[in-house]
Design a protein around this motif. Structure first.
Motif, PDB file in Angstrom:
ATOM      1  N   ASN A  34       0.822  -1.212   0.000  1.00 44.84           N
ATOM      2  CA  ASN A  34       0.000   0.000   0.000  1.00 44.84           C
ATOM      3  C   ASN A  34       0.853   1.258   0.000  1.00 44.84           C
ATOM      4  O   ASN A  34       0.527   2.253  -0.662  1.00 44.84           O
ATOM      5  CB  ASN A  34      -0.926  -0.009   1.220  1.00 44.84           C
ATOM      6  N   LEU A  35       1.961   1.232   0.748  1.00 43.56           N
ATOM      7  CA  LEU A  35       2.836   2.403   0.792  1.00 43.56           C
ATOM      8  C   LEU A  35       3.504   2.649  -0.552  1.00 43.56           C
ATOM      9  O   LEU A  35       3.693   3.800  -0.973  1.00 43.56           O
ATOM     10  CB  LEU A  35       3.897   2.221   1.880  1.00 43.56           C
ATOM     11  N   MET A  36       3.904   1.581  -1.234  1.00 43.79           N
ATOM     12  CA  MET A  36       4.514   1.751  -2.555  1.00 43.79           C
ATOM     13  C   MET A  36       3.535   2.407  -3.521  1.00 43.79           C
ATOM     14  O   MET A  36       3.894   3.307  -4.287  1.00 43.79           O
ATOM     15  CB  MET A  36       4.968   0.390  -3.096  1.00 43.79           C
ATOM     16  N   ALA A  37       2.266   1.956  -3.456  1.00 44.58           N
ATOM     17  CA  ALA A  37       1.259   2.543  -4.344  1.00 44.58           C
ATOM     18  C   ALA A  37       0.999   3.996  -3.981  1.00 44.58           C
ATOM     19  O   ALA A  37       0.882   4.872  -4.846  1.00 44.58           O
ATOM     20  CB  ALA A  37      -0.042   1.729  -4.255  1.00 44.58           C
ATOM     21  N   ARG A  38       0.930   4.276  -2.679  1.00 46.78           N
ATOM     22  CA  ARG A  38       0.674   5.650  -2.246  1.00 46.78           C
ATOM     23  C   ARG A  38       1.845   6.567  -2.599  1.00 46.78           C
ATOM     24  O   ARG A  38       1.654   7.711  -3.053  1.00 46.78           O
ATOM     25  CB  ARG A  38       0.447   5.659  -0.730  1.00 46.78           C
ATOM     26  N   ALA A  39       3.076   6.089  -2.412  1.00 48.18           N
ATOM     27  CA  ALA A  39       4.245   6.899  -2.752  1.00 48.18           C
ATOM     28  C   ALA A  39       4.286   7.175  -4.254  1.00 48.18           C
ATOM     29  O   ALA A  39       4.637   8.289  -4.684  1.00 48.18           O
ATOM     30  CB  ALA A  39       5.519   6.198  -2.299  1.00 48.18           C
ATOM     31  N   ALA A  40       3.935   6.188  -5.060  1.00 50.77           N
ATOM     32  CA  ALA A  40       3.912   6.397  -6.511  1.00 50.77           C
ATOM     33  C   ALA A  40       2.894   7.460  -6.887  1.00 50.77           C
ATOM     34  O   ALA A  40       3.129   8.292  -7.777  1.00 50.77           O
ATOM     35  CB  ALA A  40       3.602   5.079  -7.210  1.00 50.77           C
ATOM     36  N   GLU A  41       1.757   7.454  -6.199  1.00 48.34           N
ATOM     37  CA  GLU A  41       0.734   8.463  -6.463  1.00 48.34           C
ATOM     38  C   GLU A  41       1.234   9.859  -6.091  1.00 48.34           C
ATOM     39  O   GLU A  41       1.006  10.831  -6.808  1.00 48.34           O
ATOM     40  CB  GLU A  41      -0.529   8.128  -5.683  1.00 48.34           C
ATOM     41  N   LEU A  42       1.916   9.957  -4.949  1.00 48.26           N
ATOM     42  CA  LEU A  42       2.445  11.252  -4.518  1.00 48.26           C
ATOM     43  C   LEU A  42       3.538  11.747  -5.459  1.00 48.26           C
ATOM     44  O   LEU A  42       3.634  12.943  -5.746  1.00 48.26           O
ATOM     45  CB  LEU A  42       2.985  11.138  -3.089  1.00 48.26           C
ATOM     46  N   GLU A  43       4.397  10.826  -5.943  1.00 45.70           N
ATOM     47  CA  GLU A  43       5.422  11.210  -6.908  1.00 45.70           C
ATOM     48  C   GLU A  43       4.787  11.725  -8.191  1.00 45.70           C
ATOM     49  O   GLU A  43       5.270  12.692  -8.795  1.00 45.70           O
ATOM     50  CB  GLU A  43       6.340  10.023  -7.202  1.00 45.70           C
ATOM     51  N   ALA A  44       3.688  11.074  -8.605  1.00 44.74           N
ATOM     52  CA  ALA A  44       2.998  11.542  -9.807  1.00 44.74           C
ATOM     53  C   ALA A  44       2.429  12.935  -9.596  1.00 44.74           C
ATOM     54  O   ALA A  44       2.249  13.696 -10.548  1.00 44.74           O
ATOM     55  CB  ALA A  44       1.878  10.566 -10.174  1.00 44.74           C
ATOM     56  N   GLY A  45       2.154  13.282  -8.323  1.00 41.03           N
ATOM     57  CA  GLY A  45       1.646  14.615  -8.023  1.00 41.03           C
ATOM     58  C   GLY A  45       2.724  15.671  -7.866  1.00 41.03           C
ATOM     59  O   GLY A  45       2.422  16.822  -7.565  1.00 41.03           O
ATOM     60  N   GLY A  46       3.997  15.283  -8.026  1.00 43.20           N
ATOM     61  CA  GLY A  46       5.077  16.261  -8.001  1.00 43.20           C
ATOM     62  C   GLY A  46       6.036  16.136  -6.837  1.00 43.20           C
ATOM     63  O   GLY A  46       7.014  16.886  -6.763  1.00 43.20           O
ATOM     64  N   ARG A  47       5.814  15.194  -5.897  1.00 44.46           N
ATOM     65  CA  ARG A  47       6.725  15.038  -4.773  1.00 44.46           C
ATOM     66  C   ARG A  47       8.009  14.349  -5.234  1.00 44.46           C
ATOM     67  O   ARG A  47       8.015  13.588  -6.192  1.00 44.46           O
ATOM     68  CB  ARG A  47       6.102  14.204  -3.654  1.00 44.46           C
ATOM     69  N   THR A  48       9.087  14.607  -4.528  1.00 47.34           N
ATOM     70  CA  THR A  48      10.311  13.847  -4.762  1.00 47.34           C
ATOM     71  C   THR A  48      10.141  12.464  -4.148  1.00 47.34           C
ATOM     72  O   THR A  48       9.303  12.271  -3.257  1.00 47.34           O
ATOM     73  CB  THR A  48      11.516  14.545  -4.122  1.00 47.34           C
TER      74      THR A  48
END
Length: 296
Positions: A34-48
């Protein structure tokens, strides 16, 4: 997108000091996915990658609470889904409620005045009418985007950029429909249907992209509760599924017979109506049989 390796380090730190029982190990792997999926979503939103990993782990909270919930779920009597919803209920924020009311009123006013102006009930030229529909479309987009960005009882809040994407898609769809309406009532020339088509097509493409790239936002207690829920009625009761199959065959045999009779009597243009009636009847039977209340 490459794998975010910071997730593994931060997850190991979160589980530090916890006895790695089989249940704890299973929970850790579930949380990792779940964290990998959430981090990927945040990266797609512009986070490092590093910021996305830290934010995803921060949203997780204390893993000991998750372990306690998991242990309670296996040892305590099972609560029904309604009771769990009440326990974890999230009240909407006052600011969001106020904004939702304001944007809803703006959408209603824009649509009503725009329709009255386009149909000649109000003495408005086409420019203000387009402006009114623009106001309504903007309000609808803001309402959708803000709603998706709120935390709910069962879902984590959608990231701001993704919620903005849904807001933009809603704006394009509603504005495209508005242009189509203006062309249909004669307020705009026929060539303006191009604007309607472009808006609707762009919204479909954006909605499709957002839907295809959507990740799981369900909270841990929701996933656990749904995993314990029994299968749908057709899987629980094969005899009900068999009856539905028989009813479906009968419905379509009768529908095609009616279509043939209509074609050879009153004309082929009645055939789509008969087909739509057969399809609607089949869906009603499906809803009645699949979601019928449980018998005591």
């Amino acid at each position: 997108m490459t794998e975010n390796t910071d997730i593994h380090r931060l997850l190991d730190e979160a589980f530090r000091g916890i006895a790695m029982t089989p249940d704890a190990q299973d929970l850790k792997e579930e949380v990792r996915a779940n964290l990998m999926a959430r981090a990927a979503e945040l990266e797609a939103g512009g986070r490092t990658p590093a910021d996305a990993a830290r934010e995803a782990v921060a949203e997780l909270g204390d893993v000991r609470d998750l372990l306690d919930e998991s242990d309670a779920a296996t040892s305590a009597p099972r609560e029904d889904y309604a009771a769990l919803q009440q326990r974890y209920r999230v009240k909407p924020k006052v600011g969001y409620v106020v904004r939702a009311v304001v944007w809803s009123l703006a959408a209603v006013v824009g649509i009503v005045l725009g329709v009255l102006g386009a149909t000649g009930v109000l003495p408005l030229v086409v420019g203000p009418v387009i402006g009114l529909f623009g106001m309504a479309s903007t309000a609808l987009g803001l309402l959708v985007g803000d709603s998706l960005h709120q935390e709910t009882t069962t879902n984590h809040p959608m990231p701001e950029n993704r919620a903005g994407g849904f807001a933009g898609a809603t704006f394009l769809a509603s504005y495209g429909v508005a242009f189509g309406f203006l062309v249909a009532v004669g307020a705009l020339p026929v060539w303006c249907v191009v604007f309607a088509a472009l808006g609707v097509i762009a919204s479909i493409i954006l909605f499709a992209f957002l839907g295809a790239s959507q990740t799981n936002r369900h909270k841990a207690w929701t996933r656990q509760a749904l995993a314990r829920e029994p299968a749908n009625r057709f899987e629980r009761e094969p005899e009900t599924a068999a009856r539905f199959g028989i009813y479906t065959v009968v419905i379509w045999l009768v529908t095609f017979a009616v279509i043939a009779a209509l074609v050879f009597t009153v004309g082929w243009w009645w055939a789509p109506a008969a087909f739509a009636g057969g399809f609607a009847l089949m869906m009603l039977v499906l809803a009645r049989m699949l979601f019928a209340p449980k018998k005591s």
